[in-house]
Write a protein that holds these residues in place. Sequence first.
Motif, PDB file in Angstrom:
ATOM      1  N   SER A 244       0.807  -1.223   0.000  1.00 36.02           N
ATOM      2  CA  SER A 244       0.000   0.000   0.000  1.00 36.02           C
ATOM      3  C   SER A 244       0.835   1.265   0.000  1.00 36.02           C
ATOM      4  O   SER A 244       0.280   2.367  -0.070  1.00 36.02           O
ATOM      5  CB  SER A 244      -0.888   0.008   1.250  1.00 36.02           C
ATOM      6  N   VAL A 266      -0.240  -4.521  -6.154  1.00 31.94           N
ATOM      7  CA  VAL A 266      -0.994  -3.427  -5.534  1.00 31.94           C
ATOM      8  C   VAL A 266      -2.468  -3.753  -5.782  1.00 31.94           C
ATOM      9  O   VAL A 266      -2.802  -4.453  -6.745  1.00 31.94           O
ATOM     10  CB  VAL A 266      -0.603  -2.047  -6.136  1.00 31.94           C
ATOM     11  N   MET A 303       2.532   4.808  -5.665  1.00 34.45           N
ATOM     12  CA  MET A 303       2.117   3.480  -6.125  1.00 34.45           C
ATOM     13  C   MET A 303       1.883   3.473  -7.642  1.00 34.45           C
ATOM     14  O   MET A 303       2.227   2.513  -8.331  1.00 34.45           O
ATOM     15  CB  MET A 303       0.872   3.006  -5.366  1.00 34.45           C
TER      16      MET A 303
END
Length: 458
Positions: A244, A266, A303
Amino acid sequence: MPLLIKNGRIITATDDYHADLYCAGPVITRIDAAIDPDSCAPGAKVIDAAGKYIFPGFIDPHVHIYLPFMGTYAKDTWETASRAALVGGTTSLIEMICPAKTDEPLAAFETWLSKAKGVSACDYSFHMGVTRYDDLAEQQLRDIVKRGIRSFKVFLAYKGALGVDDRELYHTLKLAKELGVIVTAHCENETLVAERQAELLAAGKTGPEWHEPSRPVRVEAEGVHHLLSFAELTGAEVYIVHTSCDEAVNEALRGISRGVRASIEVVLPHLILDKTSAEKPGFEGAKYIMSPPLRDRHQQDRMWSHLRSRAVATVATDHAPFDFETQKTMGRDAFTKIPNGIPSVEDRINLLYTHGVCTGRIDLHTFVDAASSRAARIFGLKGKGTIAVGADADLVIYDPAFRGKISARTHHMATDYSAFEGWEIKGRPSAVTVRGVIMARDGQFVGPPGHGRLIPRE
Ligand code: URP
Ligand code: ZN
Ligand code: ZN
């Protein structure tokens, strides 16, 4: 029924071209610049895909459907979850088998298999959860691998419930290495989580907004570091589920640079939601409780960047569906009792396309690779993840001109809420096939029930 798809733009992880595509049966039999319908079997169904993309069927390698967890059961069945997946463009699911520590692995495997077999409309496989390690468990895990399951799942979180201790982790990884099985792992330090939860509750901090502070980024990064140390010493290949934050990914990359064989996942919620959702007033934040938790907003950019660079291999969902009214509310007095999970199997592709491709954060090839091809390769899903003659005819004819909104009123998941209520989507599957059979059209499930089968693993 034979199927001819004309005038589409075929996109795979590596290629982008216009062609016609013909499936005489369950696999793709021809791809050509122009295929004359008269050259196909009589009665072949013809779909005109002009102006649309043709993607390989999408694969979600991390879902929970039958899930006894935190004193309740996840809400979907394989019937509802597979229909939701298909409507959203996902044609294959890999579910985590999550036995209680007292369960025998083989009995758990049979239970989870029986929930999907003859019920699922999409194709499926499993990660075998290892929640205990003793002689009996080891023997049964060997048998389960012989029956075609090529991945294990361990939890370094959920102390006293699903979590394994270091002895169990070590022996699971050694067995996996011996059998050539990949180990997927939820990485959070369970002791740090348990101690911080107790401190917060003792201080009267009981609301959903305290879930993230109970398991901050360092707790997750420590879990990743821990797993990779064990993987390095045993030589096992690992797959880190639902990273995360930048700190966790960097910890994984450090291990990979030392030679540890690891892939990074992810999940959709961490790309597009942040911790302010869990801070919503009136207990609404409970809808957004999952673990690892939704993070600070700046983590989203990190991310996306790791996804774009392909450091992150896959985008899954960690679909774990609990109702708001009757299940999330179990944690009104203490955030530690809110069943963890966000329902999202139906929305992954449309939201990844809308927030990834349409914004330019990722290109179409990364989209296909991360949401389909890479999972097929990592988990050995035979025939899946690409468009080629001989591959399974799992296809998503995608309409980029569609505009619509997500709502629990119209979704196919069994939950009473959507974490993305009212969100706009720019694009939607207009037709979805599994092994040549049309399963969904324009937001509706149209396929034969129970069409799914257990995917052979290589
Ligand atoms: O919050 C989550 N992730 N719930 C499902 C169980 C798990 O940890 O994957
Ligand atoms: Zn998890
Ligand atoms: Zn999960």
